[in-house]
Design an enzyme around this catalytic site. Sequence first.
Site, mmCIF file in Angstrom:
data_model
loop_
_atom_site.group_PDB
_atom_site.id
_atom_site.type_symbol
_atom_site.label_atom_id
_atom_site.label_comp_id
_atom_site.label_asym_id
_atom_site.label_seq_id
_atom_site.Cartn_x
_atom_site.Cartn_y
_atom_site.Cartn_z
ATOM 1 N N ALA A 53 0.768 -1.246 0.000
ATOM 2 C CA ALA A 53 0.000 0.000 0.000
ATOM 3 C C ALA A 53 0.802 1.301 0.000
ATOM 4 C CB ALA A 53 -0.957 0.005 1.181
ATOM 5 N N GLY A 98 0.484 5.141 -0.491
ATOM 6 C CA GLY A 98 -0.920 5.322 -0.113
ATOM 7 C C GLY A 98 -1.843 5.810 -1.219
ATOM 8 N N GLY A 99 -1.384 5.798 -2.464
ATOM 9 C CA GLY A 99 -2.249 6.256 -3.567
ATOM 10 C C GLY A 99 -3.536 5.447 -3.662
ATOM 11 N N LYS A 100 -3.384 4.110 -3.712
ATOM 12 C CA LYS A 100 -4.586 3.270 -3.841
ATOM 13 C C LYS A 100 -5.372 3.284 -2.526
ATOM 14 C CE LYS A 100 -2.700 1.674 -7.717
ATOM 15 N NZ LYS A 100 -1.436 2.434 -7.559
ATOM 16 N N GLU A 141 1.822 -2.452 4.495
ATOM 17 C CA GLU A 141 3.090 -2.247 3.794
ATOM 18 C C GLU A 141 4.178 -3.017 4.534
ATOM 19 O OE1 GLU A 141 4.404 -0.890 0.971
ATOM 20 O OE2 GLU A 141 6.347 -1.492 1.779
ATOM 21 N N ARG A 154 8.444 2.768 4.964
ATOM 22 C CA ARG A 154 7.389 3.091 3.988
ATOM 23 C C ARG A 154 6.009 2.994 4.655
ATOM 24 N NH1 ARG A 154 8.441 3.368 -1.385
ATOM 25 N NH2 ARG A 154 6.450 2.442 -1.972
ATOM 26 N N ASP A 188 -1.228 -4.223 -5.520
ATOM 27 C CA ASP A 188 -0.538 -3.295 -6.427
ATOM 28 C C ASP A 188 0.929 -3.683 -6.315
ATOM 29 O OD1 ASP A 188 -0.189 -1.130 -8.143
ATOM 30 O OD2 ASP A 188 0.115 0.275 -6.503
ATOM 31 N N CYS A 248 2.892 -1.464 -12.587
ATOM 32 C CA CYS A 248 3.242 -0.383 -13.519
ATOM 33 C C CYS A 248 4.329 -0.898 -14.452
ATOM 34 C CB CYS A 248 3.628 0.898 -12.785
ATOM 35 S SG CYS A 248 4.992 0.709 -11.650
HETATM 36 N N1 SAM Z 1 -0.028 0.897 -3.873
HETATM 37 C C1 SAM Z 1 0.952 1.948 -3.684
HETATM 38 C C2 SAM Z 1 0.326 3.268 -4.048
HETATM 39 O O1 SAM Z 1 -0.637 3.294 -4.809
HETATM 40 O O2 SAM Z 1 0.796 4.303 -3.529
HETATM 41 C C3 SAM Z 1 2.220 1.674 -4.466
HETATM 42 C C4 SAM Z 1 2.782 0.321 -4.169
HETATM 43 S S1 SAM Z 1 4.297 -0.058 -4.937
HETATM 44 C C5 SAM Z 1 3.836 -0.334 -6.576
HETATM 45 C C6 SAM Z 1 4.600 -1.668 -4.341
HETATM 46 C C7 SAM Z 1 4.815 -1.772 -2.840
HETATM 47 O O3 SAM Z 1 5.096 -3.152 -2.539
HETATM 48 C C8 SAM Z 1 5.983 -0.981 -2.300
HETATM 49 O O4 SAM Z 1 5.541 -0.129 -1.274
HETATM 50 C C9 SAM Z 1 6.944 -2.032 -1.760
HETATM 51 O O5 SAM Z 1 7.584 -1.629 -0.579
HETATM 52 C C10 SAM Z 1 6.032 -3.205 -1.489
HETATM 53 N N2 SAM Z 1 6.737 -4.512 -1.532
HETATM 54 C C11 SAM Z 1 8.015 -4.763 -1.880
HETATM 55 N N3 SAM Z 1 8.279 -6.068 -1.735
HETATM 56 C C12 SAM Z 1 7.167 -6.658 -1.290
HETATM 57 C C13 SAM Z 1 6.835 -7.982 -0.933
HETATM 58 N N4 SAM Z 1 7.706 -8.978 -1.034
HETATM 59 N N5 SAM Z 1 5.587 -8.212 -0.484
HETATM 60 C C14 SAM Z 1 4.696 -7.216 -0.375
HETATM 61 N N6 SAM Z 1 4.953 -5.937 -0.712
HETATM 62 C C15 SAM Z 1 6.174 -5.659 -1.148
#
Ligand code: SAM
Length: 446
Positions: free
Chosen positions: A110, A113-115, A133, A138, A177, A230
Amino acid sequence: MPLPDQFLAHLSHAPGFQLASFAAVHEVPTPAPVSVRCHPRKGKHLFEGQAAVPWHESGIYLSERPDFTLDPLFHAGAYYVQEASSMSIVQALNAAFGTERELRVLDLCAAPGGKSTLIASWLDGDGLLVANEVIRNRASVLKENLDRWGYANVVVSNNDPRQFAKLEAFFDAIVVDAPCSGSGMFRKDLDTQQHWSLEAVEHCSLRQKRILEDVWPSLREDGILIYSTCSYSEAENEAQIQSFLEAHDAEFVPIQELEAVSGIVRSSLGYRFYPDQIRGEGFFLAMLRKKTPAEPREQKSKLSSKAISGLLADWIAQPNEFSTLESHLGLTLFPQPQFGHVRPLLKHLHILKCGTLLGEQKGTRFLPDHELALSVHLTDEVPGFEVGKEEALHYLKKESLPNRHSLSGTQLLRYQGRALGWGNALPNRINNGLPKSWRIRKELDF
Ligand code: SAM
């Protein structure tokens, strides 16, 4: 900088990919569009006259990028700066649930926090959002953004996806996400471009698979999983969904509203956003429905809920809709209908936020927390005063202000009618109640 040949060759068979126009929008200087999503309660009538994002009613494109740090409305949580394509998950939620809102939703990856702020707006105080998260620092940023967004039906956790296994069939919807190779952000972030490789795509694809496997048991039967990245790589998108469907009793769910938007590519198993075909960055979205019968695990022990009473009731707009909850976090405001679900969350997860922190009773006085200042549930009746932009920014730098109106005691500072935080009015000044970690660090040039 031209895009690497290996990357372009890798995308050549991706659904809807158009080499010439794609390469053209990545040539410097092609600035990415700037977009914000307004808060449904705090952000009404902001940015009027600017172009709307076609797939989200509160999404707005700005004609230039302002300095958001120097806008008090940003600090008040009146809007969130969010890339436009990713606002499309609202259409998945609408397609799956219509007007139903008494739902438990998990946003698994998360931060920042956009979603999560989008889902919180969509629920608008009903149901429950668990925003998780895995990375600790983060998760703190995520909490701050959700504090600013101001809803009490929000829990923030800091857990690895596999730690959700104990919450069997708990959620009606899960948003993944996923962390990805990030090619959709190439235009905004040169660094992502430099770190891209076929190995990184493979590595991300394996990690996404593991995340999906880990969280799947906590989705109820007929529950909805929304998956997004993305990235443009099929291994992280359609192929990921395909192999998941082969191994699980689930079905792909189309999203009609997105099919109607010109420029969004409907692929075999999802929706693709390309920056040369829509006004936004690269994005992939797919929605699945779980078909496996799944019984929620019985959660025996219950917390007793306490009605809002006494002094506290004077601070909340509709106190009957809430309970107070005492936990390791302090005393928080939590929606009454969701109270029964809190116990398993507190038991199985590392919780950083559970509703809205209310504050502390000091003798006969109640000292409200900053979270309550930003809450959409705070009553309009609290004493306070309006500040102009200059004073608002001095407040946000954690400076004290002159007491020009001979006020006394706890006061809510508002900018353009939106709450910024508390001040304690003394005869000669207003002491600043902003938490230190929230202060603007930037120098002001006035
Ligand atoms: N959903 C967020 C938003 O809209 O602001 C952006 C999320 S970003 C694409 C992916 C997130 O997954 C990051 O915050 C990252 O720290 C987290 N992440 C990294 N490795 C992960 C893992 N093994 N399991 C779960 N989350 C993980």
